[in-house]
Design an enzyme around this catalytic site. Structure first.
Site, PDB file in Angstrom:
ATOM      1  CE1 TYR A   1       2.028   4.671   4.032  1.00  0.00           C
ATOM      2  CE2 TYR A   1       0.681   5.197   2.121  1.00  0.00           C
ATOM      3  CZ  TYR A   1       1.876   5.307   2.818  1.00  0.00           C
ATOM      4  OH  TYR A   1       2.901   6.069   2.300  1.00  0.00           O
TER       5      TYR A   1
ATOM      6  CB  SER B   1       0.707   8.877   0.620  1.00  0.00           C
ATOM      7  OG  SER B   1       0.389   7.844  -0.291  1.00  0.00           O
TER       8      SER B   1
END
Ligand code: NAP
Length: 250
Positions: free
Chosen positions: A153, A140
């Site tokens: 995250y 990501s």
């Protein structure tokens, strides 16, 4: 594009979103697909829709024994695992560090980081024996940029990029290809949860700003070909126009 037909592709988080699209795309290219996720009904319905070349295996990637059993089931059914797609991931609870719940924070690490290691650990002996295999891990942009209330995250995605580098260092010589994919923002359940949080600029994006999960699936297929070998041990960004062109998306 190298021929993926007859190969076996093990996809974590295949009950919806990017994982479901990947299962359908690889099956469409005549690969055997193994759908691993916790939602039994969802993966069984998708596998039934795909047909005999699909196997649904209930699996929580946070638990190594479950991952090892799922890989063993894939090997029993299809003879081995040629491609692992480390896709299972979660972002909730989105919360600021000072008020975050330590147990919930740790659970995201169990899924997003340990889950990826578990997949790698479970498939690497078989790939080593076969002298070939691809391990594709969904990364990501959050691996490279801190985002408010996403510390769990961001940290987990940064760490899985290092796992890709570690696999590459230890196993490229054994024929194992490890590459990460940063897809940009994708129209899935995860983006609905992000939007609902109202925190940080990602939640402010319009739905039309996101790419479709089918684009990510097509990129993953392309990543199984020699054309992606330039990125072994590294990360491909699907925001990159040159990559989009090579994959055939634009
Ligand atoms: P999604 O629609 O929410 O799907 C997440 C998938 O992960 C589901 O199939 C879910 O299945 C599975 N999963 C979650 N926890 C799991 C666990 N403990 N064990 C097994 N499976 C688990 O989200 P998505 O967008 O497709 O996300 C897929 C990957 O892309 C994630 O790694 C995410 O971080 C990454 N990503 C997404 C975006 C985006 O904009 N959407 C951007 C960059 C990266 P069950 O709940 O059935 O277990």
């Amino acid at each position: 594009m190298n021929d993926i037909s007859g190969k076996t592709v093990f996809i974590t988080g295949a009950s919806r979103g990017i994982g479901e699209s990947a299962a359908r795309a690889f099956a469409g290219a005549d690969a055997n697909v193994v759908l691993a996720a916790r939602s039994s009904e969802a993966i069984q319905a998708i596998a039934a829709d795909i047909g005999n070349q699909a196997l649904a295996v209930v699996c929580d990637v946070a638990d190594y024994d479950q991952v090892a059993r799922a890989v063993a089931a894939a090997t029993d059914a299809f003879g081995g695992v040629d491609v692992l797609i480390n896709n299972a991931g979660a972002v909730e609870p989105i919360s600021h560090m000072a008020t975050s719940d330590p147990n919930a924070w740790g659970k995201i690490i169990d899924i997003n980081l340990k889950g990826v290691y578990h997949g790698m650990r479970a498939v690497m002996p078989g790939m080593k024996e076969a002298g070939s295999g691809s391990i594709l891990t969904i990364s990501s942009g959050a691996a490279h940029h801190p985002l408010e209330a996403w510390s769990h995250y961001c940290a987990s995605k940064a760490a899985v990029n290092m796992l890709t580098k570690c696999v590459d260092q230890e196993a490229r010589d054994m024929g194992i290809r490890a590459i990460g994919l940063s897809p940009g923002t994708v129209a899935t359940q995860m983006q609905k949860e992000i939007k609902a949080s109202g925190i940080n600029p990602v939640s402010k994006l319009d739905w039309t700003d996101h790419i479709s999960p089918e684009w990510v699936a097509r990129c993953l297929l392309w990543m199984c070909s020699d054309a992606a070998d330039r990125w072994l041990g590294g990360e491909i960004s699907l925001r990159d126009e040159e990559i989009r062109r090579q994959v055939g998306l634009i």
